[in-house]
Design a protein around this motif. Structure first.
Motif, PDB file in Angstrom:
ATOM      1  N   GLY A  75       0.849  -1.325  -0.024  1.00 45.97           N
ATOM      2  CA  GLY A  75      -0.063   0.058   0.111  1.00 45.97           C
ATOM      3  C   GLY A  75       0.726   1.139   0.018  1.00 45.97           C
ATOM      4  N   LYS A  76       0.233   2.108  -0.968  1.00 49.55           N
ATOM      5  CA  LYS A  76       1.261   3.476  -0.882  1.00 49.55           C
ATOM      6  C   LYS A  76       0.246   4.588  -0.980  1.00 49.55           C
ATOM      7  N   GLY A  77       0.102   5.404   0.100  1.00 51.02           N
ATOM      8  CA  GLY A  77      -0.809   6.784   0.185  1.00 51.02           C
ATOM      9  C   GLY A  77      -2.263   6.270   0.460  1.00 51.02           C
ATOM     10  N   ARG A  78      -2.981   6.470  -0.216  1.00 45.18           N
ATOM     11  CA  ARG A  78      -4.562   5.966   0.181  1.00 45.18           C
ATOM     12  C   ARG A  78      -4.903   4.771  -0.279  1.00 45.18           C
ATOM     13  N   GLU A  79      -3.961   4.177  -1.233  1.00 43.42           N
ATOM     14  CA  GLU A  79      -4.265   2.955  -1.880  1.00 43.42           C
ATOM     15  C   GLU A  79      -4.004   1.628  -1.100  1.00 43.42           C
ATOM     16  N   ARG A  80      -5.094   0.832  -0.714  1.00 42.49           N
ATOM     17  CA  ARG A  80      -5.124  -0.152   0.274  1.00 42.49           C
ATOM     18  C   ARG A  80      -5.210  -1.376  -0.427  1.00 42.49           C
ATOM     19  N   TRP A  81      -4.062  -2.177  -0.126  1.00 51.04           N
ATOM     20  CA  TRP A  81      -4.099  -3.537  -0.676  1.00 51.04           C
ATOM     21  C   TRP A  81      -4.490  -4.480   0.367  1.00 51.04           C
ATOM     22  N   TRP A  82      -5.214  -5.809  -0.342  1.00 52.53           N
ATOM     23  CA  TRP A  82      -5.656  -6.706   0.614  1.00 52.53           C
ATOM     24  C   TRP A  82      -4.667  -7.850   0.048  1.00 52.53           C
ATOM     25  N   ARG A  83      -4.961  -8.999   1.066  1.00 50.58           N
ATOM     26  CA  ARG A  83      -4.263 -10.327   0.705  1.00 50.58           C
ATOM     27  C   ARG A  83      -5.015 -11.500   1.810  1.00 50.58           C
ATOM     28  N   SER A  84      -5.018 -12.668   1.388  1.00 52.13           N
ATOM     29  CA  SER A  84      -5.827 -13.827   2.092  1.00 52.13           C
ATOM     30  C   SER A  84      -4.927 -14.035   3.422  1.00 52.13           C
ATOM     31  N   VAL A  85      -5.603 -14.252   4.265  1.00 48.42           N
ATOM     32  CA  VAL A  85      -4.682 -14.543   5.486  1.00 48.42           C
ATOM     33  C   VAL A  85      -4.541 -16.204   5.534  1.00 48.42           C
ATOM     34  N   HIS A  86      -5.175 -16.816   4.940  1.00 50.68           N
ATOM     35  CA  HIS A  86      -4.814 -18.447   4.828  1.00 50.68           C
ATOM     36  C   HIS A  86      -4.901 -18.968   3.287  1.00 50.68           C
ATOM     37  N   GLN A  87      -4.305 -20.134   3.143  1.00 51.07           N
ATOM     38  CA  GLN A  87      -4.086 -20.458   1.829  1.00 51.07           C
ATOM     39  C   GLN A  87      -5.410 -21.592   1.356  1.00 51.07           C
ATOM     40  N   GLY A  88      -6.121 -21.811   2.466  1.00 48.50           N
ATOM     41  CA  GLY A  88      -7.192 -22.799   2.169  1.00 48.50           C
ATOM     42  C   GLY A  88      -8.130 -22.553   3.505  1.00 48.50           C
ATOM     43  N   THR A  89      -9.336 -23.247   3.389  1.00 49.00           N
ATOM     44  CA  THR A  89     -10.576 -23.545   4.160  1.00 49.00           C
ATOM     45  C   THR A  89     -10.969 -24.972   4.366  1.00 49.00           C
ATOM     46  N   TYR A  90     -11.131 -24.997   5.697  1.00 49.67           N
ATOM     47  CA  TYR A  90     -11.703 -26.497   6.016  1.00 49.67           C
ATOM     48  C   TYR A  90     -13.044 -26.303   6.657  1.00 49.67           C
ATOM     49  N   LEU A  91     -13.731 -27.201   6.364  1.00 51.51           N
ATOM     50  CA  LEU A  91     -15.202 -27.188   6.626  1.00 51.51           C
ATOM     51  C   LEU A  91     -15.367 -28.427   7.552  1.00 51.51           C
ATOM     52  N   ASP A  92     -15.479 -28.189   8.935  1.00 52.23           N
ATOM     53  CA  ASP A  92     -15.502 -29.379   9.818  1.00 52.23           C
ATOM     54  C   ASP A  92     -16.980 -30.175   9.627  1.00 52.23           C
ATOM     55  N   ASP A  93     -16.994 -31.587   9.871  1.00 52.26           N
ATOM     56  CA  ASP A  93     -18.314 -32.251   9.721  1.00 52.26           C
ATOM     57  C   ASP A  93     -19.213 -31.802  10.603  1.00 52.26           C
ATOM     58  N   GLN A  94     -18.663 -31.109  11.854  1.00 53.12           N
ATOM     59  CA  GLN A  94     -19.791 -30.891  12.867  1.00 53.12           C
ATOM     60  C   GLN A  94     -20.915 -29.696  12.072  1.00 53.12           C
ATOM     61  N   LEU A  95     -20.108 -28.922  11.293  1.00 52.32           N
ATOM     62  CA  LEU A  95     -21.023 -27.834  10.494  1.00 52.32           C
ATOM     63  C   LEU A  95     -21.933 -28.647   9.632  1.00 52.32           C
ATOM     64  N   ARG A  96     -21.491 -29.596   8.851  1.00 53.01           N
ATOM     65  CA  ARG A  96     -22.378 -30.345   8.025  1.00 53.01           C
ATOM     66  C   ARG A  96     -23.674 -30.747   8.415  1.00 53.01           C
ATOM     67  N   THR A  97     -23.585 -31.132   9.985  1.00 51.63           N
ATOM     68  CA  THR A  97     -24.707 -31.786  10.551  1.00 51.63           C
ATOM     69  C   THR A  97     -25.393 -30.876  11.359  1.00 51.63           C
ATOM     70  N   ASP A  98     -25.076 -29.204  11.541  1.00 54.84           N
ATOM     71  CA  ASP A  98     -25.481 -28.544  12.660  1.00 54.84           C
ATOM     72  C   ASP A  98     -26.961 -28.222  12.191  1.00 54.84           C
ATOM     73  N   PRO A  99     -28.015 -28.785  13.039  1.00 54.74           N
ATOM     74  CA  PRO A  99     -29.405 -28.340  12.622  1.00 54.74           C
ATOM     75  C   PRO A  99     -29.894 -26.809  12.657  1.00 54.74           C
ATOM     76  N   THR A 100     -29.224 -25.925  13.280  1.00 53.72           N
ATOM     77  CA  THR A 100     -29.462 -24.685  13.152  1.00 53.72           C
ATOM     78  C   THR A 100     -29.882 -23.913  11.839  1.00 53.72           C
ATOM     79  N   PRO A 101     -31.023 -23.493  11.535  1.00 52.25           N
ATOM     80  CA  PRO A 101     -31.372 -22.864  10.403  1.00 52.25           C
ATOM     81  C   PRO A 101     -30.390 -21.975   9.827  1.00 52.25           C
ATOM     82  N   GLU A 102     -29.618 -20.880  10.924  1.00 54.78           N
ATOM     83  CA  GLU A 102     -28.802 -20.060  10.330  1.00 54.78           C
ATOM     84  C   GLU A 102     -27.545 -20.640   9.507  1.00 54.78           C
ATOM     85  N   VAL A 103     -27.048 -21.871  10.125  1.00 55.35           N
ATOM     86  CA  VAL A 103     -26.012 -22.595   9.769  1.00 55.35           C
ATOM     87  C   VAL A 103     -26.172 -23.471   8.605  1.00 55.35           C
TER      88      VAL A 103
END
Length: 198
Positions: A75-103
């Motif tokens: 970043g230089k001046g007002r220019e804001r650069w972004w980067r990913s914090v991680h190289q991948g994402t893992y979806l836990d099996d507990q989330l796949r069976t969570d009954p909560t409507p929002e989840v």
């Protein structure tokens, strides 16, 4: 001698971060940051065909949920650069069976967007394979298999496939190696009911 790669930083989703990521534009932004590297909101808007206002807002949301961060080295001046914090994402099996409507709603949005992205990547390859060398065309693969398995066997198969794929990270050629390219590998393993695969 090729040096072993550093361990990849993987973000394990929980209910909160799943809800924060489960938005089509946020997933596309994160994918672009991971695959194409750091960028500004304007650059990402141009890449993805979105407005910079939309990309700015959703980048801030990705930062709030721990997926993206400022890249102060760029970043230089007002220019804001972004980067990913991680190289991948893992979806836990507990989330796949969570009954909560929002989840459940966030999970469905996340999985359907991921499946859509996989289909788009494959369609892009099929539409552009003529631009690649004969060796790349012949080494590509688009296969499907049907096996009779138990859930335990299916889980074991998945683990073994993941281990095999991960073992190739240590074999990655150096940057600039002729004819080396980034290769995408999609794995889908799911049960079907009788008559569903005809």
């Amino acid at each position: 001698m090729t040096q072993a790669p550093e361990p990849r930083k993987i973000h394990q989703l929980d209910a909160r971060s799943l809800r924060g990521l489960a938005h089509p534009l946020r997933m596309r932004l994160l994918t672009s940051l991971r695959f194409d590297g750091p960028a500004t909101a304007s650059q990402l808007a141009a890449r993805l065909g979105e407005s910079s206002g939309a990309t700015s807002y959703h980048l801030r949301q990705l930062a709030e949920y721990g997926f993206a961060e400022d890249d102060p080295e760029r970043g230089k001046g007002r220019e804001r650069w972004w980067r990913s914090v991680h190289q991948g994402t893992y979806l836990d099996d507990q989330l796949r069976t969570d009954p909560t409507p929002e989840v459940r709603g966030a999970l469905n949005a996340y999985l359907h967007e991921a499946a859509t992205h996989h289909a788009q990547e494959l369609a892009t390859w099929l539409g552009t394979e003529g631009d690649w060398s004969k060796e790349w065309i012949e080494s590509s693969d688009m296969s499907d298999f049907t096996l009779q398995l138990t859930p335990a066997q299916n889980a074991e198969l998945g683990r073994k496939l993941h281990e095999l794929i991960e073992s190739y990270r240590a074999l990655a050629p150096d940057e600039g190696t002729p004819d080396a390219a980034r290769v995408r590998i999609h794995l889908h393993a799911f049960p079907t009911k009788p008559g569903a695969d005809t």
